[in-house]
Scaffold this motif. Sequence first.
Motif, mmCIF file in Angstrom:
data_model
loop_
_atom_site.group_PDB
_atom_site.id
_atom_site.type_symbol
_atom_site.label_atom_id
_atom_site.label_comp_id
_atom_site.label_asym_id
_atom_site.label_seq_id
_atom_site.Cartn_x
_atom_site.Cartn_y
_atom_site.Cartn_z
ATOM 1 N N TYR A 78 130.232 40.276 -69.919
ATOM 2 C CA TYR A 78 130.942 41.556 -69.952
ATOM 3 C C TYR A 78 130.853 42.501 -68.724
ATOM 4 O O TYR A 78 130.553 41.905 -67.761
ATOM 5 C CB TYR A 78 129.233 42.933 -70.327
ATOM 6 C CG TYR A 78 129.015 42.036 -71.717
ATOM 7 C CD1 TYR A 78 129.817 43.272 -72.867
ATOM 8 C CD2 TYR A 78 127.245 42.057 -72.065
ATOM 9 C CE1 TYR A 78 129.285 42.637 -74.381
ATOM 10 C CE2 TYR A 78 127.702 41.690 -73.183
ATOM 11 C CZ TYR A 78 128.149 42.240 -74.824
ATOM 12 O OH TYR A 78 127.232 41.905 -75.558
ATOM 13 N N ARG A 79 132.680 43.288 -68.856
ATOM 14 C CA ARG A 79 133.036 43.236 -67.718
ATOM 15 C C ARG A 79 133.375 44.889 -68.062
ATOM 16 O O ARG A 79 133.763 45.178 -68.927
ATOM 17 C CB ARG A 79 133.401 42.975 -67.217
ATOM 18 C CG ARG A 79 134.871 42.954 -66.215
ATOM 19 C CD ARG A 79 136.511 42.389 -65.987
ATOM 20 N NE ARG A 79 137.309 42.526 -66.549
ATOM 21 C CZ ARG A 79 137.300 41.503 -66.698
ATOM 22 N NH1 ARG A 79 137.892 40.465 -66.491
ATOM 23 N NH2 ARG A 79 139.796 42.297 -67.443
ATOM 24 N N HIS A 80 133.391 45.828 -67.088
ATOM 25 C CA HIS A 80 133.403 47.066 -68.082
ATOM 26 C C HIS A 80 134.304 47.883 -66.606
ATOM 27 O O HIS A 80 133.657 47.931 -65.108
ATOM 28 C CB HIS A 80 131.736 48.642 -67.795
ATOM 29 C CG HIS A 80 132.632 49.640 -68.356
ATOM 30 N ND1 HIS A 80 133.090 50.555 -67.728
ATOM 31 C CD2 HIS A 80 132.790 49.334 -69.743
ATOM 32 C CE1 HIS A 80 133.384 51.656 -68.496
ATOM 33 N NE2 HIS A 80 132.881 51.541 -70.509
ATOM 34 N N SER A 81 135.529 48.823 -66.475
ATOM 35 C CA SER A 81 136.032 49.166 -65.643
ATOM 36 C C SER A 81 135.983 50.421 -65.266
ATOM 37 O O SER A 81 136.214 51.174 -64.172
ATOM 38 C CB SER A 81 137.812 49.684 -65.801
ATOM 39 O OG SER A 81 137.287 50.037 -67.446
ATOM 40 N N GLY A 82 135.318 50.672 -65.853
ATOM 41 C CA GLY A 82 134.705 52.134 -65.810
ATOM 42 C C GLY A 82 135.294 53.547 -66.391
ATOM 43 O O GLY A 82 134.818 54.578 -66.448
ATOM 44 N N TYR A 83 136.256 52.895 -67.023
ATOM 45 C CA TYR A 83 136.726 54.140 -68.370
ATOM 46 C C TYR A 83 136.660 54.114 -69.031
ATOM 47 O O TYR A 83 135.272 52.769 -70.159
ATOM 48 C CB TYR A 83 138.014 53.819 -68.418
ATOM 49 C CG TYR A 83 138.556 54.126 -67.079
ATOM 50 C CD1 TYR A 83 139.586 55.765 -66.846
ATOM 51 C CD2 TYR A 83 139.386 53.481 -66.065
ATOM 52 C CE1 TYR A 83 140.412 55.701 -65.335
ATOM 53 C CE2 TYR A 83 139.805 53.669 -64.907
ATOM 54 C CZ TYR A 83 140.073 55.079 -64.141
ATOM 55 O OH TYR A 83 140.769 55.397 -63.053
ATOM 56 N N GLY A 85 136.013 53.455 -72.776
ATOM 57 C CA GLY A 85 136.328 53.204 -74.565
ATOM 58 C C GLY A 85 137.186 51.294 -73.201
ATOM 59 O O GLY A 85 137.380 50.320 -74.099
ATOM 60 N N ASN A 86 136.647 50.759 -72.659
ATOM 61 C CA ASN A 86 137.188 49.745 -71.204
ATOM 62 C C ASN A 86 135.754 48.713 -71.010
ATOM 63 O O ASN A 86 136.259 47.894 -70.490
ATOM 64 C CB ASN A 86 137.588 50.127 -70.559
ATOM 65 C CG ASN A 86 139.275 50.359 -70.080
ATOM 66 O OD1 ASN A 86 139.709 50.209 -71.208
ATOM 67 N ND2 ASN A 86 140.296 51.246 -69.463
ATOM 68 N N LEU A 87 135.070 47.660 -72.301
ATOM 69 C CA LEU A 87 134.064 47.587 -72.271
ATOM 70 C C LEU A 87 134.447 45.637 -72.860
ATOM 71 O O LEU A 87 134.905 46.219 -73.978
ATOM 72 C CB LEU A 87 133.223 47.678 -72.897
ATOM 73 C CG LEU A 87 131.971 46.779 -72.569
ATOM 74 C CD1 LEU A 87 131.288 46.882 -71.658
ATOM 75 C CD2 LEU A 87 130.436 46.929 -73.649
ATOM 76 N N LYS A 88 134.850 45.316 -71.700
ATOM 77 C CA LYS A 88 136.180 44.024 -72.055
ATOM 78 C C LYS A 88 134.362 42.934 -72.643
ATOM 79 O O LYS A 88 133.724 43.091 -71.305
ATOM 80 C CB LYS A 88 136.285 43.302 -71.008
ATOM 81 C CG LYS A 88 137.492 44.961 -70.934
ATOM 82 C CD LYS A 88 139.042 44.005 -71.512
ATOM 83 C CE LYS A 88 139.739 45.101 -70.890
ATOM 84 N NZ LYS A 88 140.523 45.803 -71.325
ATOM 85 N N SER A 89 134.433 41.604 -73.700
ATOM 86 C CA SER A 89 133.474 40.806 -73.870
ATOM 87 C C SER A 89 134.140 39.789 -73.451
ATOM 88 O O SER A 89 135.273 39.584 -74.064
ATOM 89 C CB SER A 89 132.143 41.214 -74.823
ATOM 90 O OG SER A 89 133.404 41.264 -76.118
ATOM 91 N N PHE A 90 133.454 38.732 -73.233
ATOM 92 C CA PHE A 90 133.673 36.556 -72.949
ATOM 93 C C PHE A 90 132.772 36.347 -73.281
ATOM 94 O O PHE A 90 131.530 36.577 -72.767
ATOM 95 C CB PHE A 90 134.219 36.942 -71.430
ATOM 96 C CG PHE A 90 135.621 37.755 -70.524
ATOM 97 C CD1 PHE A 90 136.828 37.718 -71.310
ATOM 98 C CD2 PHE A 90 134.982 39.088 -70.333
ATOM 99 C CE1 PHE A 90 137.568 38.747 -70.842
ATOM 100 C CE2 PHE A 90 135.854 39.525 -69.717
ATOM 101 C CZ PHE A 90 137.410 39.520 -70.066
#
Length: 149
Positions: A78-83, A85-90
Motif C-alpha cells: 500500500y502507498r498513501h499520499s496523505g490526501y 481517497g489516494n490509497l494505492k494498492s499493488f
Amino acid sequence: MKRTSTYFPKPGQVEQKWRLIDATGQSLGRLARDVAVALQGKDRPTYTPHVLTGDHVVVVNMDKVRITGDKLLQKTYYRHSGYVGNLKSFILRDVLESHPDRVLQLAVKGMLPRNKLGREMLKRLKVYAGDSHPHEAQIGQLSEQREGN
C-alpha cells in the motif's frame, strides 16, 4: 578482584566491509532476514546497538528470487499520499515485474530499527535485478556470498 569493562566500538573504529549476495533461488523472507542481520552487524562480535557496525550489502539477480505459497497474488503493498481517497494498492506480482529491487528493500526496511540508525543502514543496501552492478570498485573488499538454496 579486577573488573573488566565491556568493549563498545566508537563510530570511527568499525571496519566497513562489502558483501555480495546472489538472490537466485532464495526465498524472499529468508534473504531479507540475512540482509537485515548483515546491515545491522548482528553477525559480528563487535555488534553495538547504538553504532553503525554493519556492512554494505549488494544483492544481485533479484528478479530470480523465489516466492513461496500464494503470495504472488495475495500479498499487497500500500502507498498513501496523505490526501483523501489516494490509497494505492499493488500486488506482489506487479511490483516484481516493474521494480524487483523494491520488494527486498521494503522487506528489509520492516526488519530494521525505526530510527536514524535504521535509515542509515537502509542506505547501505544496494539491490539490482540483474547480474551486473556498478560497485566493481569495491571488488577488492567485496566478500562474495553465493548462496543458492
